[in-house]
Design a protein around this motif. Sequence first.
Motif, short mmCIF file in Angstrom:
data_model
loop_
_atom_site.label_atom_id
_atom_site.label_comp_id
_atom_site.label_asym_id
_atom_site.label_seq_id
_atom_site.Cartn_x
_atom_site.Cartn_y
_atom_site.Cartn_z
N ASN A 171 0.79 -1.24 0.00
CA ASN A 171 0.00 0.00 0.00
C ASN A 171 0.82 1.29 0.00
OD1 ASN A 171 0.88 0.21 2.65
ND2 ASN A 171 -1.11 -0.16 3.56
N TYR A 172 2.15 1.19 0.06
CA TYR A 172 2.94 2.42 0.19
C TYR A 172 2.80 3.36 -1.01
CZ TYR A 172 6.71 1.13 -3.01
OH TYR A 172 7.44 0.81 -4.12
N GLU A 173 2.63 2.81 -2.21
CA GLU A 173 2.49 3.67 -3.39
C GLU A 173 1.20 4.48 -3.31
OE1 GLU A 173 3.27 1.93 -7.23
OE2 GLU A 173 4.82 0.63 -6.36
N ALA A 174 0.12 3.85 -2.88
CA ALA A 174 -1.15 4.56 -2.73
C ALA A 174 -1.04 5.63 -1.65
CB ALA A 174 -2.27 3.58 -2.42
N VAL A 175 -0.29 5.35 -0.59
CA VAL A 175 -0.08 6.34 0.47
C VAL A 175 0.71 7.53 -0.09
CG1 VAL A 175 1.08 6.78 2.67
CG2 VAL A 175 -0.28 4.70 2.37
N CYS A 176 1.72 7.24 -0.91
CA CYS A 176 2.51 8.32 -1.51
C CYS A 176 1.68 9.16 -2.48
CB CYS A 176 3.73 7.74 -2.23
SG CYS A 176 4.96 7.07 -1.11
N ASP A 177 0.65 8.57 -3.06
CA ASP A 177 -0.20 9.28 -4.01
C ASP A 177 -1.27 10.14 -3.36
OD1 ASP A 177 1.19 8.23 -6.15
OD2 ASP A 177 -0.26 6.61 -6.52
N LEU A 178 -1.46 10.02 -2.04
CA LEU A 178 -2.43 10.88 -1.36
C LEU A 178 -2.01 12.33 -1.56
CD1 LEU A 178 -2.90 8.99 2.03
CD2 LEU A 178 -4.47 9.02 0.08
N GLY A 179 -2.98 13.20 -1.80
CA GLY A 179 -2.63 14.58 -2.11
C GLY A 179 -3.37 15.60 -1.27
N LEU A 180 -2.75 16.75 -1.17
CA LEU A 180 -3.33 17.89 -0.47
C LEU A 180 -3.77 18.93 -1.50
CD1 LEU A 180 -0.59 18.34 2.27
CD2 LEU A 180 -2.92 17.53 2.65
N ALA A 181 -4.63 19.80 -1.10
CA ALA A 181 -4.97 20.95 -1.93
C ALA A 181 -3.72 21.81 -2.05
CB ALA A 181 -6.12 21.74 -1.30
N THR A 215 -9.48 14.79 -1.63
CA THR A 215 -10.77 14.28 -2.09
C THR A 215 -11.69 13.91 -0.92
OG1 THR A 215 -9.65 13.36 -4.02
CG2 THR A 215 -11.85 12.52 -3.57
N TYR A 216 -11.08 13.58 0.23
CA TYR A 216 -11.85 13.07 1.37
C TYR A 216 -11.94 14.06 2.52
CZ TYR A 216 -11.41 8.77 -1.22
OH TYR A 216 -11.49 7.81 -2.21
N GLN A 217 -11.47 15.29 2.31
CA GLN A 217 -11.53 16.29 3.37
C GLN A 217 -12.95 16.78 3.57
OE1 GLN A 217 -8.56 19.34 2.73
NE2 GLN A 217 -6.90 17.85 2.73
N ASN A 218 -13.21 17.28 4.77
CA ASN A 218 -14.51 17.84 5.15
C ASN A 218 -15.63 16.80 5.14
OD1 ASN A 218 -13.53 20.56 5.49
ND2 ASN A 218 -13.36 20.62 3.27
N LYS A 219 -15.27 15.57 5.46
CA LYS A 219 -16.26 14.48 5.53
C LYS A 219 -16.21 13.78 6.90
CE LYS A 219 -15.69 13.48 0.58
NZ LYS A 219 -16.73 14.20 -0.02
N GLY A 220 -15.47 14.36 7.86
CA GLY A 220 -15.37 13.77 9.19
C GLY A 220 -14.29 12.70 9.32
N ILE A 221 -13.58 12.42 8.24
CA ILE A 221 -12.55 11.38 8.27
C ILE A 221 -11.38 11.79 9.16
CG2 ILE A 221 -10.82 10.19 6.85
CD1 ILE A 221 -12.98 10.17 4.61
N GLY A 222 -10.96 13.04 9.06
CA GLY A 222 -9.84 13.52 9.87
C GLY A 222 -10.13 13.43 11.36
N ARG A 223 -11.35 13.78 11.75
CA ARG A 223 -11.74 13.71 13.17
C ARG A 223 -11.70 12.27 13.66
NH1 ARG A 223 -13.41 16.73 16.85
NH2 ARG A 223 -13.56 18.56 15.52
N LYS A 224 -12.26 11.37 12.88
CA LYS A 224 -12.25 9.96 13.27
C LYS A 224 -10.82 9.43 13.30
CE LYS A 224 -14.21 5.51 12.18
NZ LYS A 224 -15.30 4.99 12.90
N ALA A 225 -10.03 9.78 12.30
CA ALA A 225 -8.65 9.31 12.20
C ALA A 225 -7.80 9.79 13.37
CB ALA A 225 -8.04 9.76 10.88
N LEU A 226 -7.92 11.08 13.71
CA LEU A 226 -7.11 11.59 14.83
C LEU A 226 -7.52 10.90 16.12
CD1 LEU A 226 -4.89 13.42 15.84
CD2 LEU A 226 -6.60 15.23 16.11
N GLY A 227 -8.80 10.68 16.32
CA GLY A 227 -9.25 9.95 17.51
C GLY A 227 -8.63 8.56 17.57
N MET A 228 -8.61 7.86 16.44
CA MET A 228 -8.01 6.53 16.39
C MET A 228 -6.51 6.59 16.68
SD MET A 228 -10.02 5.13 13.00
CE MET A 228 -9.04 3.65 12.82
#
Length: 143
Positions: A8-18, A76-89
């Motif tokens: 999965n490292y290539e997919a992780v490297c492909d994650l992008g920011l605005a 693509t996944y920002q502002n959907k509550g994912i960051g809040r759940k992820a930080l909690g985890m």
Amino acid sequence: MEDITADNYEAVCDLGLAKTQEEYLACNMSSLVEAHYNSGYTCKVINLNSTPVDFFMWVQETPTKVSIWRFMVDQTYQNKGIGRKALGMAIEQIKTTPGLCEIEICYNPSNSIAKDFYTSFGFKEVGLDEDDDDMLAIIKISS
């Protein structure tokens, strides 16, 4: 929250920011290389329906302190509550570190959205870093 592997490292490297966020965070590839060559670094990915959407890297700086150095959600996944759940985890996983007394994070002091977000998890500002660039905030862990 999963380990980063050869699968999965290539997919992780492909994650992008605005574009407006890129100046605030190192690229994930750089973070993975840094973690590979230094001890005490932990990298994790969070998937949504088997697709990587979030990357974390934290560092055990001392036997009693862990610092979250990287935390990003793909644009693509920002502002959907994912960051809040992820930080909690991530916080819950970090809290399992034996002897842990505090978790630290830093952010641009003029970023009121980041301040409010981290404060909602219990982080309390303790002042600027040694370069007077970033605000440091910590969660104290009761023993």
